[in-house]
Design a protein around this motif. Structure first.
Motif, PDB file in Angstrom:
ATOM      1  N   ALA A  80       0.986  -1.284  -0.016  1.00 33.45           N
ATOM      2  CA  ALA A  80      -0.214  -0.172   0.053  1.00 33.45           C
ATOM      3  C   ALA A  80       0.946   0.963   0.118  1.00 33.45           C
ATOM      4  N   ILE A  81       0.441   1.861  -0.607  1.00 29.38           N
ATOM      5  CA  ILE A  81       1.226   3.289  -0.888  1.00 29.38           C
ATOM      6  C   ILE A  81       0.595   4.307  -0.654  1.00 29.38           C
ATOM      7  N   PHE A  82       1.087   5.147   0.165  1.00 32.06           N
ATOM      8  CA  PHE A  82       0.306   6.740   0.165  1.00 32.06           C
ATOM      9  C   PHE A  82       1.054   7.840   0.511  1.00 32.06           C
ATOM     10  N   THR A  83       0.025   8.705   0.237  1.00 34.11           N
ATOM     11  CA  THR A  83       0.247   9.845  -0.285  1.00 34.11           C
ATOM     12  C   THR A  83      -0.050  11.203   0.367  1.00 34.11           C
ATOM     13  N   GLY A  84       0.081  12.545   0.301  1.00 35.02           N
ATOM     14  CA  GLY A  84       0.022  13.561   1.015  1.00 35.02           C
ATOM     15  C   GLY A  84       0.924  14.355   1.745  1.00 35.02           C
ATOM     16  N   LYS A  85       0.037  15.585   1.624  1.00 37.27           N
ATOM     17  CA  LYS A  85       1.024  16.782   2.734  1.00 37.27           C
ATOM     18  C   LYS A  85       0.716  16.853   3.717  1.00 37.27           C
ATOM     19  N   GLN A  86       1.048  16.307   5.086  1.00 33.82           N
ATOM     20  CA  GLN A  86       1.242  14.641   4.682  1.00 33.82           C
ATOM     21  C   GLN A  86       1.043  13.750   5.788  1.00 33.82           C
ATOM     22  N   VAL A  87       1.123  12.312   5.167  1.00 30.35           N
ATOM     23  CA  VAL A  87       0.309  11.381   5.416  1.00 30.35           C
ATOM     24  C   VAL A  87       1.018  10.853   7.063  1.00 30.35           C
TER      25      VAL A  87
END
Length: 169
Positions: A80-87
């Motif tokens: 599972a790859i999670f992205t965002g500012k911030q995870v």
């Protein structure tokens, strides 16, 4: 010993192998994932993309992100790859304390049982904190690898006499 190796060696003190590993029972729990949207496969191998307010939980493990890719291989969840500012990530350790982390990208490899924090990561526990640009954390052994890529790693180790309040919420 160079600074990166020294910081990495010091960080090993934060998560002693016998006490500081991710809660072992979490790996045997169902994984629950919620999001605002989903596209991709339901059964079989491939990738499912989740968008908006992604929340994953598995036992005490909780990850929140803007976007996620869930990859299935050989009929099993593999990554599972999670992205965002911030995870943001939180998980209870076998000794009952908590580990809190955040990064621009978090890769949870279920096959190798590792979590990789990439981009402006910070990992905190009752024993201290570590921050930098990339860290690989083995959820079984508690082993970490950070730095070595030319970026700086920052480690703070709390004294044994310090109250264990940082990870409690």
């Amino acid at each position: 010993m160079n600074r990166v190796l020294l910081a990495s060696a010091a960080l090993l003190l934060l998560l002693p192998a016998a006490e500081g590993v991710a809660k072992s029972s979490d790996r045997n729990q169902a994984m629950n994932i919620e999001s605002d949207s989903q596209s991709g496969i339901v059964n079989g191998d491939g990738t499912t993309v989740l968008g908006g307010n992604v929340a994953l939980s598995q036992g005490s493990l909780a990850i929140n992100a803007a976007r996620a890719e869930i990859i299935r291989r050989n009929g099993e969840l593999s990554k599972a790859i999670f992205t965002g500012k911030q995870v943001k990530m939180r998980q209870q350790l076998d000794d009952g304390s908590w580990m809190d982390a955040q990064a621009d990208r978090v890769e949870y490899d279920m096959t190798n049982e590792t979590i990789t924090f990439i981009g402006n990561y910070t990992v905190k526990s009752d024993r201290g904190a570590n921050s930098g640009q990339r860290m690989v954390y083995n959820t079984v052994t508690g082993n970490i690898q950070s730095g070595g890529d030319g970026s700086r790693v920052r480690t703070v180790i709390q004294p044994k006499s310090a109250p264990a309040a940082q990870g409690k919420k």
